[in-house]
Write an enzyme that holds these catalytic residues in place. Sequence first.
Site, mmCIF file in Angstrom:
data_model
loop_
_atom_site.group_PDB
_atom_site.id
_atom_site.type_symbol
_atom_site.label_atom_id
_atom_site.label_comp_id
_atom_site.label_asym_id
_atom_site.label_seq_id
_atom_site.Cartn_x
_atom_site.Cartn_y
_atom_site.Cartn_z
ATOM 1 N N ILE A 94 0.895 -1.186 -0.405
ATOM 2 C CA ILE A 94 0.039 0.246 0.111
ATOM 3 C C ILE A 94 0.801 0.930 0.456
ATOM 4 O O ILE A 94 0.760 2.100 -0.885
ATOM 5 C CB ILE A 94 -0.686 0.244 1.321
ATOM 6 C CG1 ILE A 94 -2.557 -0.978 1.344
ATOM 7 C CG2 ILE A 94 -1.638 1.093 0.839
ATOM 8 C CD1 ILE A 94 -2.945 -1.626 2.730
ATOM 9 N N ASP A 124 13.693 3.441 10.762
ATOM 10 C CA ASP A 124 12.945 2.214 11.202
ATOM 11 C C ASP A 124 12.134 3.691 12.045
ATOM 12 O O ASP A 124 12.394 4.073 12.915
ATOM 13 C CB ASP A 124 13.696 1.081 12.658
ATOM 14 C CG ASP A 124 13.428 -0.118 12.771
ATOM 15 O OD1 ASP A 124 11.420 0.545 13.277
ATOM 16 O OD2 ASP A 124 13.694 -0.686 13.159
ATOM 17 N N ASN A 144 2.567 4.795 6.874
ATOM 18 C CA ASN A 144 1.686 3.496 6.394
ATOM 19 C C ASN A 144 2.340 2.770 7.119
ATOM 20 O O ASN A 144 2.095 1.960 7.088
ATOM 21 C CB ASN A 144 2.043 3.828 5.324
ATOM 22 C CG ASN A 144 1.999 2.500 4.727
ATOM 23 O OD1 ASN A 144 0.988 1.945 3.755
ATOM 24 N ND2 ASN A 144 2.802 1.393 4.140
ATOM 25 N N TYR A 153 -2.414 -6.197 17.000
ATOM 26 C CA TYR A 153 -3.133 -5.266 15.574
ATOM 27 C C TYR A 153 -4.453 -4.331 15.712
ATOM 28 O O TYR A 153 -4.254 -3.004 15.594
ATOM 29 C CB TYR A 153 -2.741 -5.566 15.117
ATOM 30 C CG TYR A 153 -3.366 -5.465 12.884
ATOM 31 C CD1 TYR A 153 -1.827 -5.095 12.255
ATOM 32 C CD2 TYR A 153 -4.371 -5.877 12.946
ATOM 33 C CE1 TYR A 153 -2.283 -4.491 11.549
ATOM 34 C CE2 TYR A 153 -4.221 -4.547 11.642
ATOM 35 C CZ TYR A 153 -2.653 -4.685 10.580
ATOM 36 O OH TYR A 153 -3.207 -3.647 9.439
ATOM 37 N N LYS A 160 -4.235 -0.415 16.294
ATOM 38 C CA LYS A 160 -4.976 0.355 14.739
ATOM 39 C C LYS A 160 -6.441 1.958 15.329
ATOM 40 O O LYS A 160 -6.421 2.647 14.943
ATOM 41 C CB LYS A 160 -5.733 -0.039 14.002
ATOM 42 C CG LYS A 160 -4.685 -0.873 12.817
ATOM 43 C CD LYS A 160 -3.468 0.562 12.465
ATOM 44 C CE LYS A 160 -2.455 -0.578 11.615
ATOM 45 N NZ LYS A 160 -1.659 0.271 10.619
#
Length: 256
Positions: free
Chosen positions: A23, A68, A95, A162, A166
Amino acid sequence: MSVLDRFRLDGRRALVTGGGTGIGKGLAQALAEAGADVAVCGRTAATLDVTVAEIESRGVRSKAIHADVTSADDVRAAVQAVADDWGGLDIAVNNAGITTWVDAVDMPEDDWDRVLDTNLKGVFLCSQEAARVMIPQGRGAIVNVASISAQIINRPQQQAHYSASKAGVVHLTRALAAEWAEHGVRVNAVSPGYTRTEMVNAPHMIPARPIWTRDTPMGRMAEIEEIQGAVVFLASDAAAFVTGHDLVVDGGVTAW
Ligand code: NDP
């Protein structure tokens, strides 16, 4: 200026994290297509170099920066490299992100730390450094790549770290938008649904794909190109009065 002209990014200077693959690469190409100079950063020089060559072939400037996003020093150096060489930074697309699949009850502390450090702390550090350039400019647009996992719990994969990261990105986006609005810096998020990238091409993810398409009203996964328009919009003057927003691009997943 016509409405279509307000989507143009000519002369803007952008930095996309994780811009060597998936992406992020698609978003870097889209910003370049809209006219921006685009730097990409990540940990793998080979993939970044390919993206840079593709961007430069469009006639705009590009650069690869090894960084990083979990390291404050790396992030500071990356943003500074763009600001020093190009005289400022107008667009930051945060991203870079990772995941693993592991039951919460068995999750090693290391897994939790790596995912949170990359997906949430990394977005904070990149936003903070970008703002340190954008606030004195009095202008800037930050777009954080979140996920539908901020709103729903994915099936069948177990990825509590995760999802938490998010959800954090979406709320962090709102907090930063509120703080920096008075300085002319807009902060928004884009939340893709299931998108066909290397991340979801991993062998262990293949059996999950029919479940994801079943859970998507449009009955398929997104192509990377289908995420591009949302990010160009939020980065551009077409979104001049949009801040603190999470633009979901998911084929309807979160509608069910
Ligand atoms: P990829 O694995 O293709 O891309 C992740 C990118 O992030 C890579 O270029 C990687 O480069 C970079 N990256 C990872 N860790 C770091 C780090 N510590 N520092 C710098 N760069 C890093 O996955 P996608 O393109 O699928 O994912 C991109 C974003 O989109 C992620 O935030 C993901 O959570 C989100 N997303 C993806 C969805 C999907 O279905 N694919 C759905 C919803 C959201 P390198 O390893 O070289 O550093």
